[in-house]
Design a protein around this motif. Structure first.
Motif, mmCIF file in Angstrom:
data_model
loop_
_atom_site.group_PDB
_atom_site.id
_atom_site.type_symbol
_atom_site.label_atom_id
_atom_site.label_comp_id
_atom_site.label_asym_id
_atom_site.label_seq_id
_atom_site.Cartn_x
_atom_site.Cartn_y
_atom_site.Cartn_z
ATOM 1 N N SER A 26 57.258 -54.406 33.641
ATOM 2 C CA SER A 26 56.257 -54.797 32.656
ATOM 3 C C SER A 26 56.922 -55.536 31.496
ATOM 4 O O SER A 26 56.362 -56.494 30.970
ATOM 5 C CB SER A 26 55.425 -53.603 32.186
ATOM 6 N N HIS A 42 55.289 -58.513 42.111
ATOM 7 C CA HIS A 42 56.354 -57.563 41.802
ATOM 8 C C HIS A 42 56.740 -56.885 43.102
ATOM 9 O O HIS A 42 55.868 -56.509 43.880
ATOM 10 C CB HIS A 42 55.862 -56.477 40.843
ATOM 11 N N LEU B 15 48.838 -55.532 35.540
ATOM 12 C CA LEU B 15 50.184 -55.083 35.907
ATOM 13 C C LEU B 15 51.144 -56.261 35.911
ATOM 14 O O LEU B 15 52.282 -56.170 35.447
ATOM 15 C CB LEU B 15 50.172 -54.425 37.283
ATOM 16 N N LEU B 16 50.699 -57.386 36.421
ATOM 17 C CA LEU B 16 51.562 -58.564 36.513
ATOM 18 C C LEU B 16 51.791 -59.208 35.149
ATOM 19 O O LEU B 16 52.782 -59.880 34.937
ATOM 20 C CB LEU B 16 50.964 -59.588 37.483
ATOM 21 N N ARG B 17 50.853 -58.997 34.236
ATOM 22 C CA ARG B 17 51.056 -59.509 32.882
ATOM 23 C C ARG B 17 51.888 -58.556 32.049
ATOM 24 O O ARG B 17 52.225 -58.843 30.906
ATOM 25 C CB ARG B 17 49.712 -59.748 32.183
ATOM 26 N N GLY B 18 52.203 -57.370 32.617
ATOM 27 C CA GLY B 18 53.036 -56.417 31.883
ATOM 28 C C GLY B 18 52.276 -55.661 30.809
ATOM 29 O O GLY B 18 52.871 -55.061 29.924
ATOM 30 N N GLU B 19 50.936 -55.665 30.874
ATOM 31 C CA GLU B 19 50.179 -54.988 29.823
ATOM 32 C C GLU B 19 50.298 -53.474 29.934
ATOM 33 O O GLU B 19 50.172 -52.767 28.950
ATOM 34 C CB GLU B 19 48.704 -55.379 29.894
ATOM 35 N N ILE B 20 50.444 -52.980 31.142
ATOM 36 C CA ILE B 20 50.678 -51.549 31.288
ATOM 37 C C ILE B 20 51.850 -51.314 32.233
ATOM 38 O O ILE B 20 52.118 -52.118 33.125
ATOM 39 C CB ILE B 20 49.447 -50.778 31.821
ATOM 40 N N VAL B 21 52.534 -50.211 31.992
ATOM 41 C CA VAL B 21 53.621 -49.818 32.876
ATOM 42 C C VAL B 21 52.983 -49.112 34.064
ATOM 43 O O VAL B 21 52.142 -48.245 33.902
ATOM 44 C CB VAL B 21 54.595 -48.875 32.132
ATOM 45 N N SER B 23 52.841 -46.592 36.369
ATOM 46 C CA SER B 23 53.434 -45.300 36.700
ATOM 47 C C SER B 23 52.853 -44.720 37.981
ATOM 48 O O SER B 23 53.373 -43.754 38.523
ATOM 49 C CB SER B 23 53.247 -44.320 35.537
ATOM 50 N N LYS B 25 53.024 -45.916 40.909
ATOM 51 C CA LYS B 25 53.964 -46.065 42.018
ATOM 52 C C LYS B 25 54.977 -44.937 42.059
ATOM 53 O O LYS B 25 55.308 -44.443 43.128
ATOM 54 C CB LYS B 25 54.673 -47.416 41.924
ATOM 55 N N HIS B 42 57.716 -51.304 47.342
ATOM 56 C CA HIS B 42 56.627 -51.309 46.368
ATOM 57 C C HIS B 42 56.257 -52.767 46.124
ATOM 58 O O HIS B 42 57.139 -53.606 45.993
ATOM 59 C CB HIS B 42 57.073 -50.725 45.035
ATOM 60 N N LEU B 43 54.974 -53.009 46.008
ATOM 61 C CA LEU B 43 54.501 -54.373 45.918
ATOM 62 C C LEU B 43 53.358 -54.397 44.916
ATOM 63 O O LEU B 43 52.492 -53.527 44.963
ATOM 64 C CB LEU B 43 53.981 -54.725 47.317
ATOM 65 N N THR B 44 53.356 -55.362 44.017
ATOM 66 C CA THR B 44 52.217 -55.510 43.103
ATOM 67 C C THR B 44 51.694 -56.924 43.211
ATOM 68 O O THR B 44 52.481 -57.875 43.148
ATOM 69 C CB THR B 44 52.638 -55.243 41.641
ATOM 70 N N VAL B 45 50.390 -57.051 43.392
ATOM 71 C CA VAL B 45 49.797 -58.381 43.510
ATOM 72 C C VAL B 45 48.586 -58.493 42.589
ATOM 73 O O VAL B 45 48.062 -57.497 42.095
ATOM 74 C CB VAL B 45 49.376 -58.698 44.971
#
Lengths: 432, 432
Positions: A26, A42, B15-21, B23, B25, B42-45
């Motif tokens: 983040s 990510h 999540l991709l903008r980093g607004e929240i961590v 957790s 995952k 782990h994958l975030t899209v």
């Protein structure tokens, strides 16, 4: 021109086992926002050569910027540099300056460099080495298949500094669009995100070179301001102008700029004015003093704190009249006032601040439900007390009580008014 | 048989903008450990159909278990169910029971269900619906290409409950090896992770059906114990036996079991014995009282807290003899003792506990460097005071001071000795 895409790849078995929450992602994503780079994926993989190689190959093929963290340490598990070298067909080359930096790092602590640290100075051929003033693991940049790949250590404080000092300037130099980007962060308290958006949207709506972003950091809402202009001076001026407009519109809802906390702001104001403070806490239970003392040097202005949880403590330690508690109850404006006054008088501080309330989950009544909180302040100018109904659970009621008390201090020290309308959302009924 | 692999996919622009961590995952990964399933990626899209479809297809092809979170809400951005339906060629089907659950959920708050919530009851054909007692978004399970895919909401508390109550039992039923798995968590303080490992390893080394895992939650080290046995009774007995062995070997280094915090343990002990407490804090600055009051009902036993940051406050509010401060300094065992005694006597509490120290970054001297901390306890049995040298930065020195004080309370209430050897790692020099 479409915005460049970034992938963020974090490496580490401990992340996949859930042993630590991966906050690096983040952080890195947020740092890409003012660069107008979109973080589109990510990815977290294990400390395993095949998994790392696959992730690097895929990332280099699909993204223009790849931020990698982890696996640069001295142990056998740390294989990121080797795998990058192998994956992109570049032999490892030892960097003399990195070795010298590492020796100097150990020397500062009066220690010798261990032999296994030397491998941290091996980088894939053609790498641009990124210095790490806070640790032994330097990072590096590769240009590969049209992508910029940045490799950073996984230790958050080392990564944060390397990203800001070494990575962001390189991305800007390589990919920066026309002009210069500048960003600022405003911290607000007492207004919700959707209201913020509605209140401010027209300031940037028709301006392709200005952007507002919102993020909650309970109980504050943070506002990120990004502008772009052809030159540095123009960008600075544009940012200053927009921040000025935002501040004008938001007034005293802006509680700070940058990453500084409310307790830091209050501490600076107290120090600057040479004033001292005493706290009297019931429902916030020590959290207000705890936050104030998180600031280095707070012993200069915080002369005493009282956690007066019981009625006896309120009477004995703060001189609250027993009759006030009987007549109005321990959670009442008169008792809050007597607490603030008592803390100030007993300690000889310039300002006394008090909280008393029903934090919950037990203790609520129809007249004073869980979340009922009174805050009071007493100083040479006089005294103030108000009641709020917070309607949160215990932890957040404590947090909010301490936060309101801190913001009262900020307002008082800045000469701003504190009235029954100061936090309209916290009075009577609050969202959530 | 090799261990099944799991992929965790989280969905969301925020999540991709980093607004929240993110957790979720780490929570999900940890929950897979006792199932002996390896989380390998782990994958975030983004909330974008193409990105979600690609992630789901890839995950279903490569993993045996896929945990997906996010995008099940009622807004236009929430497209996970639609994309899953499309990707796997299953039409969306409305689930009558999910609609009824949702109506009941709104009715509990005296509200009508909005029309846009109805789409949350649409699931890909063949889905097994997962109930969500805490929110409006049900989850669902799909069996696809030999993989089990679980779709959960992104709101952490809803996800946590759904994972534990709906997902884990289904994974166990479908993929569970022979027998029953049981797990426990022991919280330790005062011993490092590598020492823990060395001390305990032989208890499970040759046992393929027992496993120890370690995790740090500063300043504690958590020990996860997992066993497998053919039947429930045997698994329970095996777990109890192993936990017993671990507790015997670790002795009073075990400060709790399960997720309960040290302040909860102390609170239960005080309540159970009908004893009351007063705190006197200098270097911990209110954090000790804050942690004690995080426990609901703590007003029953915490009668008063003093944050005596200045010498005057120590003298005035706690009756510390000015001569003690002059002779030994404010950071000294005699002053800590006088603080503990003063807090106890002034408040009439059964136990007084005190901290005084140099939190840093300023204030250190050669004789008393930053991190020098004295803790003292006073009760009917007598009084104790010791000095530690913590060598951390300010925040961690505060945390550690409060933690040591809480652990002293636990030990005293359990009748365990507190000696100069109680925390050998904290005396003189401390590892990191």
């Amino acid at each position: 021109m479409s915005r460049p895409e970034a992938w963020i790849v974090t490496i580490g078995d401990e992340l996949l086992r859930g042993e630590i929450v991966d906050s690096n992602k983040s952080f890195l994503s947020e740092r890409l926002l003012p660069l107008e780079i979109e973080s589109s994926r990510h990815l977290t993989v294990a400390d395993e050569a095949g998994a790392i190689a696959e992730a690097l190959r895929e990332a280099a093929r699909r993204a223009q910027v790849v931020l990698v963290s982890g696996g640069l340490g001295p142990t056998r598990d740390d294989i990121t540099s080797e795998v990058a070298a192998e994956t992109f067909g570049r032999p490892l080359v030892r960097d003399a300056r990195a070795i010298a930096d590492m020796r100097a790092f150990f020397a500062r602590f009066g220690r010798e460099m261990a032999p296994n640290n030397a491998k941290q100075a091996d980088f894939p051929e053609g790498a641009d080495v990124l210095r790490n003033p806070l640790g032994t693991a330097p990072g590096f940049m590769l240009e590969q298949d049209g992508a910029l790949l940045f490799f950073m250590p996984g230790v958050p404080r080392e990564l944060y500094r390397m990203m800001d000092e070494e990575v962001v300037p390189r991305i800007r130099a390589k990919l920066g669009g026309p002009g210069v980007v500048r960003a600022a962060l405003l911290r607000t308290f007492g207004i919700g995100e959707s209201n913020l958006d509605a209140l401010l949207d027209d300031l940037v709506r028709d301006d392709p070179d200005a952007q507002l972003g919102f993020r909650t950091s309970f109980p504050d809402n943070l506002l990120r301001v990004v502008v772009r202009a052809p030159g540095e001076a123009e960008a600075d001026a544009r940012l200053a102008a927009l921040v000025g407009q935002l501040r004008e519109r938001l007034g005293d809802l802006v509680i700070g700029e940058g990453e500084s906390s409310l307790e830091q702001t209050v501490g600076e104001l107290l120090s600057g004015r040479g004033l001292t403070l005493a706290t009297a806490e019931s429902c916030s239970g020590g959290l207000l003093a705890d936050r104030l003392t998180d600031v280095p040097g707070s012993s200069r202005y915080l002369v005493a704190g009282y956690v007066a949880y019981s009625n006896q403590a309120k009477i004995r330690d703060l001189g609250v009249p027993a009759a006030d508690i009987e007549e109005h109850g321990a959670v009442s404006e008169p008792v809050a006032l007597a607490m603030a006054r008592g803390a100030r008088e007993r300690s000889g501080a310039d300002i006394g601040i008090a909280t008393t309330g029903v934090a919950g989950p037990g203790g609520g009544t129809d007249a004073k439900p869980v979340g009922t909180v009174c805050v009071a302040l007493d100083d040479a100018q006089g005294s103030i007390a108000y009641r709020y109904t917070l309607m949160n659970e215990r932890g957040r009621n404590k947090q909010m009580s301490a936060h309101v008390a801190l913001d009262w201090l900020r307002r008082r020290l800045l000469g701003l008014e504190i009235t029954s309308e100061t936090f309209p959302r916290l009075r009577g009924e609050q969202g959530r």
